[in-house]
Enzyme design. Structure first.
Site, short mmCIF file in Angstrom:
data_model
loop_
_atom_site.label_atom_id
_atom_site.label_comp_id
_atom_site.label_asym_id
_atom_site.label_seq_id
_atom_site.Cartn_x
_atom_site.Cartn_y
_atom_site.Cartn_z
N GLU A 2 0.83 -1.20 0.00
CA GLU A 2 0.00 0.00 0.00
C GLU A 2 0.86 1.26 0.00
OE1 GLU A 2 -3.23 2.34 2.80
OE2 GLU A 2 -3.05 0.16 3.02
N CYS A 43 -8.68 3.23 8.01
CA CYS A 43 -10.00 2.82 7.53
C CYS A 43 -10.91 2.43 8.69
CB CYS A 43 -9.87 1.71 6.50
SG CYS A 43 -9.89 0.03 7.16
#
EC number: 1.17.7.4
Length: 309
Positions: A129, A197
């Site tokens: 990521e 998140c």
């Protein structure tokens, strides 16, 4: 012996979307075209091995795919712009399974760069990521992993800084790093903790509560799963014995000596079947009562599957 299940646990919406995209693509094209995935679709050994058995080929580089060959799926972690461009040059059909929340970070990084900001990325070196986020902007991004990195940070203009964060970090650690950045560079701008998140936050908050009421915690997840490792860290930081396991076969019965309450959680990339198999194993192996931790969050987030699939 009592087993208490964390709530929530297991698959998040981004992981479910990526796994569903791969499953649907494989079903549609398995007799016509080879399906490839760049890196692991999600960081879970069970998921990856299951798709390998079905014929999916996981590659570490687009160079491993012939020009105009097959269908390539980008994993939930996202990729750099250069990788996207390389796939286009090679004529490879791409289906993007990047988590929408990771895409949000990509857009934020690009927006900050377009406004002339020097960028700082809070994340873990070599995580896919992080590589994807760095590859979404033209200018170099300074990676910050620890508080010490903040203290050692050298920037061009302390009044012209912005930061973004990897989505699967420890909320507590990231909060401290952001606070240190703001203390050292009062003019810095960024999304507070909003880039962590929702699923990561929910699972971390749940395991903190779980660790308070059990003697030991089993975290179901793979060793290369960032969010699973953070759940493990949160337990051990609270003085609780905790073990990160791929599946029930990793369990050592000696762990349970003197234990009255076992907590079980699972990383966002761990499927329900692994928790179910662990529960079945424990029920057969010992006399247990099972309950779900009260007050947990029931998640109902869903992300749309791309039309191309």
């Amino acid at each position: 012996m009592e087993i208490i299940l964390a709530e929530p646990r297991g698959f998040c919406a981004g992981v479910k979307r990526a796994v569903d995209i791969l499953a649907i693509t494989l079903e549609k094209y398995k007799n016509e075209r080879q399906v490839y995935v760049l890196h692991e679709i999600v960081h879970n050994k069970y998921i990856v091995e299951d798709f390998k058995k079905q014929g999916v080929v996981f590659v570490s580089s687009i160079k491993e795919i012939e020009d105009n060959g097959g269908i390539l799926i980008f994993s939930a972690h996202g990729v750099s712009k250069n990788i996207e461009d390389e796939a286009k040059r090679k004529g490879i059909q791409v289906i993007d399974a990047t988590c929408p929340l990771v895409n949000k970070v990509h857009k934020e990084a690009k927006r900050y760069e377009n406004s002339g900001k020097e960028l700082i990325l809070i994340g873990h070196e070599n995580h896919p990521e992080v590589k994807g986020i760095r590859g979404r902007v033209n200018n170099p991004i300074t990676l910050v992993q620890t508080l010490q990195d903040v203290y050692d940070l050298k920037v061009k203009d302390p009044d012209n800084l912005s930061y973004v964060t990897q989505t699967t970090l420890s909320i507590d650690d990231t909060r401290d790093i952001i606070a240190a950045l703001k203390l050292r560079f009062p003019g810095i701008t960024g999304p507070d903790l909003k880039d962590i998140c929702y699923a990561t936050q929910n699972r971390q908050n749940a395991v903190k509560k779980l660790a308070e009421i059990v003697d030991m915690v089993l975290v179901v997840g793979s060793k290369n799963s960032s969010n699973s490792n953070r759940l493990l860290d949160l337990c051990t930081a609270r003085g609780k014995r905790a073990y990160l396991i791929d599946n029930y076969r990793c369990v050592n019965k000696s762990w349970f000596q003197g234990v009255e309450k076992i907590g079980i959680t699972a990383g966002a990339s761990a499927p329900d079947i692994l928790v179910d198999e662990l529960m079945d194993y424990l029920k057969v192996s010992m006399n247990v009562e099972v309950s779900v931790m009260p007050g947990g969050i029931i998640e109902n987030v869903q992300f749309k599957i791309p039309n191309l699939v």
